[in-house]
Design a protein around this motif. Sequence first.
Motif, PDB file in Angstrom:
ATOM      1  N   ASN A   4      -7.139   0.005   8.513  1.00  0.00           N
ATOM      2  CA  ASN A   4      -6.361  -0.659   7.481  1.00  0.00           C
ATOM      3  C   ASN A   4      -4.877  -0.705   7.835  1.00  0.00           C
ATOM      4  O   ASN A   4      -4.162  -1.616   7.436  1.00  0.00           O
ATOM      5  CB  ASN A   4      -6.549   0.058   6.137  1.00  0.00           C
ATOM      6  N   LEU A   5      -4.395   0.287   8.572  1.00  0.00           N
ATOM      7  CA  LEU A   5      -2.987   0.294   8.945  1.00  0.00           C
ATOM      8  C   LEU A   5      -2.643  -0.902   9.824  1.00  0.00           C
ATOM      9  O   LEU A   5      -1.546  -1.439   9.740  1.00  0.00           O
ATOM     10  CB  LEU A   5      -2.634   1.604   9.643  1.00  0.00           C
ATOM     11  N   PHE A 285       8.251   2.690   3.234  1.00  0.00           N
ATOM     12  CA  PHE A 285       6.925   2.404   3.780  1.00  0.00           C
ATOM     13  C   PHE A 285       6.324   3.649   4.418  1.00  0.00           C
ATOM     14  O   PHE A 285       5.136   3.948   4.242  1.00  0.00           O
ATOM     15  CB  PHE A 285       7.018   1.281   4.809  1.00  0.00           C
ATOM     16  N   ARG A 286       7.126   4.392   5.131  1.00  0.00           N
ATOM     17  CA  ARG A 286       6.644   5.606   5.773  1.00  0.00           C
ATOM     18  C   ARG A 286       6.198   6.624   4.714  1.00  0.00           C
ATOM     19  O   ARG A 286       5.149   7.250   4.850  1.00  0.00           O
ATOM     20  CB  ARG A 286       7.748   6.187   6.663  1.00  0.00           C
ATOM     21  N   ARG A 287       6.976   6.794   3.671  1.00  0.00           N
ATOM     22  CA  ARG A 287       6.597   7.749   2.614  1.00  0.00           C
ATOM     23  C   ARG A 287       5.307   7.315   1.914  1.00  0.00           C
ATOM     24  O   ARG A 287       4.413   8.129   1.672  1.00  0.00           O
ATOM     25  CB  ARG A 287       7.731   7.869   1.593  1.00  0.00           C
ATOM     26  N   GLU A 288       5.224   6.046   1.602  1.00  0.00           N
ATOM     27  CA  GLU A 288       4.061   5.541   0.861  1.00  0.00           C
ATOM     28  C   GLU A 288       2.774   5.667   1.664  1.00  0.00           C
ATOM     29  O   GLU A 288       1.682   5.747   1.078  1.00  0.00           O
ATOM     30  CB  GLU A 288       4.306   4.078   0.482  1.00  0.00           C
ATOM     31  N   ASN A 289       2.888   5.683   2.979  1.00  0.00           N
ATOM     32  CA  ASN A 289       1.706   5.762   3.828  1.00  0.00           C
ATOM     33  C   ASN A 289       1.533   7.121   4.490  1.00  0.00           C
ATOM     34  O   ASN A 289       0.790   7.242   5.465  1.00  0.00           O
ATOM     35  CB  ASN A 289       1.765   4.656   4.896  1.00  0.00           C
ATOM     36  N   ASP A 290       2.217   8.131   3.945  1.00  0.00           N
ATOM     37  CA  ASP A 290       2.097   9.496   4.453  1.00  0.00           C
ATOM     38  C   ASP A 290       2.238   9.502   5.974  1.00  0.00           C
ATOM     39  O   ASP A 290       1.353   9.939   6.702  1.00  0.00           O
ATOM     40  CB  ASP A 290       0.744  10.095   4.031  1.00  0.00           C
TER      41      ASP A 290
END
Length: 400
Positions: A4-5, A285-290
């Motif tokens: 999905n990424l 974006f980085r935070r939201e996608n761990d």
Amino acid sequence: MSDNLASQFLLREDVTFLNHGSFGACPRPVFETYQAFQLELEREPVDFLGRRLTDTMREPRHVLAAEVGSGPEDLVGVINATTGLNIVAHSLPLQAGDEILTTDHEYSALEKTWAQVCRRTGAEVKVVKVPLPLEEESQFVDTILAGMTERTRVLFLSHITSPTALLFPLEAVIAEARRRNIWTVIDGAHTPGHIDLDLDALGADFYAGNCHKWMMAPKGSAFLHARPEVQGLLTPLVISHGWTEQSKQPGAKGAFGNSPFIDEIEVQGTRDPAAWLTIPSALAFRRENDWRSVARRCSELAEETLERVVERTGLAPLGSSAFRAPQMVAIPIPPCDAPAIHKTLFEKHRIEIPVFKWQDRHIARLSVQGYNVRGQMDSLIAALDELVGLSDQAASAATA
């Protein structure tokens, strides 16, 4: 690692992209924010650039400063790390007989920068050879310290090296350089978003980093960090409205109310600032996608792929895992026509990866980012085996 990424990036589906380290890749939502800023600019350019730009540029600087361990007044946006390092190199008051101490692992564009500075000033570049494989911090530290002399004025080092993907342990040599009144200039092109940064704790005089690589902001987003004590040494490459005649006086303010360091470098004439303004979106974006978990899985996949190739070839890595960049590894491959292999990997196998000769070694530099999966590593190994005979190399070594 979830497929999905990959759907959150804009990369071509017909290419296995294993070269994030060169220019990065911007996630779709971050790129959409970038385009939104560009559209806002075009709808009212005078308001955006003439009235609001200084205030608009401030938020990304504060957000980024918190991310990299800096005060917001000690960091300024530039379009790439090379630009930031050129500002420093062309500003320092060097003269004939002075030495710039560096290593044999530096980025070629900056080697050319210092060569030009030396031609202009009469200074000299002194290159020390870092022992390989790099397995102990003392190997690096002792080599750098042994290269320092009374003539050394600048210590120029990469944090993560471009050709060899090594993570240099900088703290001790920076501290010793400070003790000897040697300016430290650090090329952090591959570092922001790749490893944790605390620039104030690191203590380098000057540090330039890209945000378009591992932080995944759009191209044209980077920063120059300078300790307050040395900011007055800097002169921008472009003199524009941010410059004032009083800028070098104690306590002076820049033309737009920031420090002279920020206003003189930030204001460069008409340009598109959208990439810089998108930095908060990239960090969100980085935070939201761990992304810490994503980066950990990428690092494990990079290490595993390196080990699989090493097992086939018997060729030793350039350093231990402690001194390898987490998501970017230099994979030693058998001697070959590197440009031809690079071309064939792309044209026949649709694999985008740098392959080159560095000194007496041949390297495939693998980057693993959140859009990559293990099957792509299988394809790379199979293609390399076909083109350069990975297993043949191991067999030759065993019978030698």
